[in-house]
Design an enzyme around this catalytic site. Sequence first.
Site, PDB file in Angstrom:
ATOM      1  N   HIS A   1     -10.962  -6.005   9.344  1.00  0.00           N
ATOM      2  CA  HIS A   1     -11.741  -5.757   8.129  1.00  0.00           C
ATOM      3  C   HIS A   1     -13.008  -4.947   8.416  1.00  0.00           C
ATOM      4  O   HIS A   1     -13.905  -4.906   7.583  1.00  0.00           O
ATOM      5  CB  HIS A   1     -12.148  -7.087   7.464  1.00  0.00           C
ATOM      6  CG  HIS A   1     -10.999  -7.907   6.980  1.00  0.00           C
ATOM      7  ND1 HIS A   1     -10.236  -8.669   7.819  1.00  0.00           N
ATOM      8  CD2 HIS A   1     -10.486  -8.073   5.735  1.00  0.00           C
ATOM      9  CE1 HIS A   1      -9.291  -9.283   7.118  1.00  0.00           C
ATOM     10  NE2 HIS A   1      -9.423  -8.944   5.851  1.00  0.00           N
TER      11      HIS A   1
ATOM     12  N   GLU B   1       0.809  -1.229   0.000  1.00  0.00           N
ATOM     13  CA  GLU B   1       0.000   0.000   0.000  1.00  0.00           C
ATOM     14  C   GLU B   1       0.836   1.269   0.000  1.00  0.00           C
ATOM     15  O   GLU B   1       0.477   2.267  -0.621  1.00  0.00           O
ATOM     16  CB  GLU B   1      -0.949  -0.003   1.201  1.00  0.00           C
ATOM     17  CG  GLU B   1      -2.146  -0.942   1.089  1.00  0.00           C
ATOM     18  CD  GLU B   1      -1.832  -2.383   1.424  1.00  0.00           C
ATOM     19  OE1 GLU B   1      -2.729  -3.236   1.278  1.00  0.00           O
ATOM     20  OE2 GLU B   1      -0.678  -2.656   1.837  1.00  0.00           O
TER      21      GLU B   1
END
Length: 658
Positions: free
Chosen positions: A464, A397
């Site tokens: 998540h 990322e």
Amino acid sequence: MNFERRNLSDDQLLDLYKRLLKPRLIEEKMLILIRQGKVSKWFSGIGQEAISCGITAVLGKDEYILPMHRNLGVFTGRDIPLYRLFSQWQGKAAGFTKGRDRSFHFGTQEYKIIGMISHLGPQMGVADGIALANKLKKNGKVTAVFTGEGATSEGDFHEALNIAAVWDLPVLFIIENNGYGLSTPTNEQYRCENLADKGVGYGMEAHILDGNNILEIYNELSEIVESMRTNPRPVLIEFKTFRMRGHEEASGTKYVPQELMDMWAEKDPVDNFRRYLLKQNILRQDKDDQWREEIRKEIDDNLLIANTEADIKATYEQEVGDVYAPYDFEEIKPGSETENIRFVDAISQGLRQSFERHENLVIMGQDIAEYGGAFKITDGFVDLFGKDRIKNTPICESAVVSAGMGLSINGYKSIVEMQFADFVSTGFNPIVNYLAKVHYRWGENADVVVRMPCGGGTQAGPFHSQTNEAWFTKTPGLKVVYPAFPYDAKGLLTASINDPNPVMFFEHKLLYRSIYQDVPTNYYTLPLGQAAVLREGKDVTIVAFGAAVHWALETLDKNPEISADLIDLRTLQPLDKDTVYKSIKKTNKVIILQEDSLFGGIASDIAAMITEDCFEYLDGPVRRVASLDTPIPFTKALEDQYLAKGRFEETLKELVAY
């Protein structure tokens, strides 16, 4: 030192010498000024000039270079007026950062130089993005990025090299191995014999060059760079060199053995090349003396310009006004033709129509190409727009966000999709330290949208399910958007893509396939920073965003006796305070509902602003309802207890009855 001129003319050799001489003489002057207290800090590149000067001589002036704080030869090699550099170092307005940053922490599009940030690593990912833009343009240009041996231990180094290799990006990765990271020697930094060996692991061509030999650098790189222009690919170069001064002047060099200093002093790149040119009768002593005198005069004349320049006067308006790049919102009205679609479809439609509108738009993310992304939002996009613009990324990322910044620098718009908002933590540094600060620091756009699938209610557990908007709402320079309905999601996303500033765009996963709405089929935009009043009443003001808006609607439907203004913020930064304040002045009570945990969330800042600005209108305490101050759990019973939804109704009734 063995100098091989090959086919270089006398004029070329003399040009290389003058390139070396100028930064050396500037450095010598800076060392005097720092002892006099006229310069606050200095990072010396004495002993390493051949690398900066050689690379700058090889590259075209329209090819980007990303140097570090020991690469003065890059800036002088691009013929930046010296008074501008001196003004930069003194924090004057004629510099490049309006006194907001020091040293070489700046960029300049005029000279195609993009300076570093102190975190070092992200600039390698930025180089990837610049090179990706060049490759998309098919212009045959090469991008050069500097790093030191110390920064090769950073994760960004590995991420950037891996991306460049996978995408065949024409990036020249330059490692200046000068022996020490501040005071830590190389044997305490890595175990491989040569850092160039790391290139093998990425399937990348790699070379080791003498960083003190200007002719070896120029000749070898001329061939390598020309080959990269016709056959785009990354190349890793390790330059063996040495830092003859401290990391910065205050740190000194007492930790370096004297015999090591003596050995490298004999390899001085300027003195050795000068002796070679004199011996070959290419340089005359009188010409050398003349050039030195001319350069010293240029330094003194430009120092006088910088020294006589007025100090910067701080103004509130300019400081606040430069945090974001100027942007005139273009309103494109929604059409009358609509279709009833889900939240996820609205996001996909907004993306597709933005790609049709902006030929320079690229999206990057994990599994977003043929697979269509974890939530299938980009399903079919490869067939429509090709893999050059719909780019699968490795799991890295940080470098991907940095690459987005590089695309922006080189004229592209980019979207970075986080597979889950939780994963943004591994890309946090370039978002908050590069994207957010770059316009304030030196006036560059960060035309990047980071898409953030977020939120609980799906029993996905601690990694998540976070809604982590508060990580970004407190960072000046970022815009934060958080829609609750398909109509808003589409119009705000298209507007975010148009905006030249970095936007964190939150998309609640629970809403993706549960919320439907009639959405205009045409391309339209909605302005950032405008809240929506969904319900109007007289008893209380409810402020919410994201899934919490739907919790509030359910509660009001269940309790029709409560007459409330319900405000959907839609955008958290910039925040529509006016709409909130106007409602409070009517209802005299306010409750703020957020899904994030309570402490440090944006509800706390909103509550504080209301208390400061609307205190005299309040008939009750400002109430906040948020999730528990714990990580978000997995099991449904635990998640239901965690989420704020179950506590909102009771708190709302208490406030109304207050």
